[in-house]
Design a protein around this motif. Structure first.
Motif, PDB file in Angstrom:
ATOM      1  N   THR B 132       0.837  -1.206   0.000  1.00 34.38           N
ATOM      2  CA  THR B 132       0.000   0.000   0.000  1.00 34.38           C
ATOM      3  C   THR B 132       0.865   1.246   0.000  1.00 34.38           C
ATOM      4  O   THR B 132       0.647   2.173  -0.782  1.00 34.38           O
ATOM      5  CB  THR B 132      -0.901   0.007   1.251  1.00 34.38           C
ATOM      6  N   GLU B 136       1.089   3.999  -3.080  1.00 32.41           N
ATOM      7  CA  GLU B 136       0.684   5.379  -2.836  1.00 32.41           C
ATOM      8  C   GLU B 136       1.809   6.353  -3.130  1.00 32.41           C
ATOM      9  O   GLU B 136       1.610   7.393  -3.760  1.00 32.41           O
ATOM     10  CB  GLU B 136       0.242   5.545  -1.372  1.00 32.41           C
ATOM     11  N   THR B 187       1.609  13.315  -0.193  1.00 33.38           N
ATOM     12  CA  THR B 187       1.974  11.905  -0.175  1.00 33.38           C
ATOM     13  C   THR B 187       1.700  11.308   1.196  1.00 33.38           C
ATOM     14  O   THR B 187       1.138  10.219   1.303  1.00 33.38           O
ATOM     15  CB  THR B 187       3.459  11.734  -0.506  1.00 33.38           C
ATOM     16  N   ALA B 190      -1.856  10.890   1.549  1.00 30.89           N
ATOM     17  CA  ALA B 190      -2.339   9.770   0.717  1.00 30.89           C
ATOM     18  C   ALA B 190      -2.037   8.436   1.388  1.00 30.89           C
ATOM     19  O   ALA B 190      -2.879   7.532   1.416  1.00 30.89           O
ATOM     20  CB  ALA B 190      -1.685   9.839  -0.657  1.00 30.89           C
ATOM     21  N   ALA B 194      -4.741   5.741   2.618  1.00 27.19           N
ATOM     22  CA  ALA B 194      -4.748   4.351   2.162  1.00 27.19           C
ATOM     23  C   ALA B 194      -4.718   3.393   3.337  1.00 27.19           C
ATOM     24  O   ALA B 194      -5.392   2.350   3.335  1.00 27.19           O
ATOM     25  CB  ALA B 194      -3.556   4.112   1.233  1.00 27.19           C
TER      26      ALA B 194
END
Lengths: 372, 411
Positions: B132, B136, B187, B190, B194
């Motif tokens: 993950t 990402e 980031t 994100a 996630a």
């Protein structure tokens, strides 16, 4: 007889998609047939033909011990280098012709060869889309062709690393056909993991090669490939037992696993290998012995044969006639000697490839990725 | 029931966030003082135990260390996930490789202290979290180019493995992707988003498996189950809301966890029968479905279950009764049976035959109580995962989806 075979070949090629076998009878009768066929196929001589004899170079590569598919790729790469074609289409036409010539030059049908040629052509088409400029494209293709050649050994090393984990100490490994990839796995098991095991090899009676010098078929004669395999495995320090092909089922109860190579792996996950492999696979399934197949990804072919008949085409009467050397063969006696057989996917436990360890169900997804 | 308590824990996870840093600092301090602690529990395990203690008290701690099966696996997974997420948040560095390394360290620490199969679950969780994070970071950092390189690294077929430029090593593109920086705030956000999605998936895995029960269990059917399993219990209870059916429970000696299962089902007024394991074959002709939960699912489609599951599956095959294997995603492992040594674990034989009872023949008789059974791939009809139901032949695709690797690939 000759006309019949060639005309039937041609009609079959026109009508069926699965024209994977081109029966050229072994021995001296070949040359006329192959010459006429090659003359018919290469109607327009290409510019590169004069400078570069595809078949000669291909045979040279094979004599050097390169497996069939990488040898073909090398020849095609060299053809790109020598070619005077100005466009991608011209290049592709030349490559297609060269592929046909190579395919006809082999006395046995080679699905691995056909699959590799098709993949290479596909790769050419894809590269031409990625790199629109022709000179650049050609350069890239030559580069990749050279690198592909170097990759072959790494392919086998990778498969060896994957496969040796499935061989345990004290195992009895049964194999058929003397595949070099199987040898790579056994070598990895001995040299990297220091495992001790035994190998049972079937004689792999492959008729075109062993027909010369066989005495009435009473003395078992192994193919040269299997003989070389036995020598190499013995050199590793692994005990090797040779059994006749007919004893496969009887010996299966002593085997812990079966390890086979492949000539081609088809879309359903079925495996095409030297005739006799299906015997081994059926016996293994009946006795709950796992069957592992080791194949490089360039052997994956976009075919979907539905039965054994889809592979074989015609018969090879000559070799068995030697059985009746001293007397005439009884009139009306027919001979059927297929060169390969298909192992259906439900008999295969796992496939060892350079992309990893796959179940037969995963093969079709690999093929899609290869042909993207 | 227990799932509400988890959300209560979620509210308290703000303490968890600072908790990890505090525990890590303390452990480092202790390690400085007493080197022997270097091989003991690291901060990740301390955190994990702290989280579990807060909910279940002594029983949970006991469950981890002795593998009694008393611990609710979903609890453990959620707690482990929270620890991993805290490890990610507290990593000073920002590249994908460093984040993954932090996760791996925390995971390895926990796995050292857990017994099978829980260490496999945490290992799979670590792989999933790493995948993950990587996807990402790549999506945020490099747009299409790096993603394609990453795809190529994953595809690994003989043509696409060739280097794009002459002279670059074949793994250069994966290294390039790994060092893609995660400096930007987007980031980080994100990655956290996630991970929150992943937590939600983990939290709801049992209910999502249970939701599929109405497709499989129909009215007036007879369902056979083996021993006690919370996933199977929720599965059956969900179906029982809308239809009446009969459940037969095999007691799963010598632990006899079937007794607890019978009690739990009877509390919900279900029609339940308890049988001995030896009667499984005899009763199979009257059974419509077998519903099992495995412990670990291996890469070739074979399953590792508690002893007695193989007997049940073989009897079901003989009577052509479909076998459903309920599988939370963290049970899917990208390893083959020979790489799974826990398969041959033995439990203490005292539950089979007490030590005192063997005084007459102790030297001449060996008593074993194997923990696991290995079910070959062709015995399971369908794997019911939280994301849907799949046959065993599709597992390779799921493994690639979840962990991004071909099973058995070295390294």
């Amino acid at each position: 007889m000759e006309e019949d075979s060639t005309s039937s070949l041609f009609s079959r090629r026109r009508t069926s998609r699965l024209d994977v076998s081109w029966r050229l009878a072994s021995g001296g009768e070949d040359d006329d047939a192959s010459d006429s066929l090659s003359r018919r196929s290469s109607g327009r001589p290409s510019v590169a033909e004069a400078e570069f004899d595809v078949v000669l170079r291909f045979r040279g590569e094979l004599a050097r011990g390169t497996p069939m598919a990488p040898a073909a790729v090398h020849v095609l790469t060299h053809l790109i280098r020598c070619s005077r074609a100005e466009t991608v289409l011209g290049l592709e036409l030349e490559l297609r012709e060269a592929s046909q010539k190579m395919l006809f030059s082999t006395p046995v049908n080679s699905l691995a060869l056909r699959a590799a040629c098709e993949l290479f052509l596909r790769h050419v088409a894809r590269t031409s889309l990625d790199v629109p400029q022709f000179g650049e494209c050609k350069k890239r293709l030559i580069e990749r062709g050279e690198q592909f050649r170097l990759m072959v050994d790494t392919c086998r090393e990778r498969i060896g690393a994957h496969g040796e984990r499935f061989i345990m100490n004290g195992h009895v490994v049964m194999t058929h056909g003397g595949s070099r990839v199987v040898y790579a796995i056994l070598r990895a098991a001995v040299q990297r993991a220091h495992k001790t095991f035994r190998v049972v090899v079937t004689e792999g009676r492959s008729l075109p090669e062993s027909s010369s010098g066989s005495n009435h078929g009473a003395v078992a004669s192994m193919s040269r490939k299997t003989m070389q395999f036995c020598r190499d495995v013995l050199a590793l320090g692994v005990p090797v037992t040779v059994v006749p092909d007919s004893a496969v089922a009887a010996m299966m109860e002593t085997a812990d696993c079966v390890l086979l190579g492949a000539e081609a792996v088809v879309e359903s996950g079925a495996v095409i290998n030297q005739v006799g492999s299906l015997n081994m696979a059926l016996a293994a399934k009946a006795l709950n012995v796992k069957l592992f197949v080791a194949a490089e990804t360039y052997k994956f072919a976009r075919m979907y044969p539905l039965s054994q008949q889809d592979l074989s085409d015609g018969s090879r009467p000559t070799p068995y006639r030697q059985l009746f050397r001293d007397e005439a063969a009884p009139r009306g006696l027919m001979f059927e000697t297929p060169a390969s057989d298909i192992i259906p996917p439900h008999l295969v436990s796992l496939l060892f490839t350079d992309s990893g360890v796959l179940t037969p169900a995963a093969v079709s997804e690999e093929l899609i990725k290869l042909y993207q | 029931m227990e799932l509400e308590a988890v959300s209560k824990k979620q509210g308290g996870s703000s303490e968890g966030r600072s908790h990890f840093a505090v525990v890590a600092a303390r452990v480092r301090q202790l390690q400085g003082e007493a080197p022997c602690l270097r091989y003991g529990r690291g901060p990740a395990t301390e955190c994990l135990l702290g989280l579990l203690d807060g909910v279940d008290g002594e029983g949970a701690r006991h469950g981890i260390e002795t593998n009694e099966g008393a611990l609710d696996t979903l609890w453990l997974m959620l707690s482990a996930f929270l620890v991993l997420r805290d490890a990610v948040q507290h990593t000073a560095a920002a590249s994908a490789a460093q984040l993954c390394r932090a996760v791996e360290e925390a995971g390895a620490d926990m796995m050292r202290q857990l017994s099978a199969p829980y260490d496999w679950y945490v290992g799979n969780l670590v792989s999933r979290v790493q995948r993950t994070i990587r996807s990402e970071v790549h999506a945020a950092a490099g747009a299409g180019e790096v993603e394609r390189a990453d795809e190529r690294a994953e595809m690994l077929n003989v043509w696409q493995r060739l280097p794009l430029e002459a002279g670059t090593a074949p793994d250069a593109h994966s290294q390039r992707g790994a060092t893609a920086s995660a400096d930007h705030l987007e980031t980080q956000v994100a990655v956290q988003e996630a991970l929150t999605e992943l937590e939600e998936e983990l939290r709801s895995s049992r209910t999502r498996i249970a939701k599929q029960s109405i497709e499989f269990v129909h009215a007036e059917e007879v369902v056979l189950v083996h021993g006690h399993s919370l996933t199977v219990l929720h599965f059956l209870l969900r179906a029982a809301k809308t239809r009446r059916f009969q459940v037969i429970v095999a007691e799963a000696a010598p632990s006899c966890s079937g007794h607890a299962m019978v009690r739990a089902l009877a509390r919900e007024n279900m029609d339940v029968t308890l049988i001995a394991d030896a009667s499984v074959f005899a009763i199979m002709s009257r059974v419509h479905k077998v519903v099992l939960e495995g412990d670990v699912i291996l890469a070739d489609g074979s399953a590792v279950g508690r002893t007695g599951a193989l007997l049940m599956a073989l009897a079901a095959q003989r009577h052509t009764v479909p076998v459903l294997l309920l599988t939370p995603w963290y049970q899917l492992s990208a390893v083959f049976p020979q790489d799974f040594p826990a398969l041959h674990s033995l439990h203490s034989p005292a539950t089979v035959l007490g030590y005192a009872d063997t005084s007459a023949f102790r030297e001449r008789v060996a008593v074993t109580d194997p923990l696991y059974d290995h079910l070959p791939a062709d015995l399971v009809t369908l794997f019911v995962l939280d994301r849907g139901s799949y046959p065993g032949s599709f597992l390779y695709h799921l493994l690639r989806d979840l962990y991004g690797a071909a099973p058995g690939a070295p390294g």
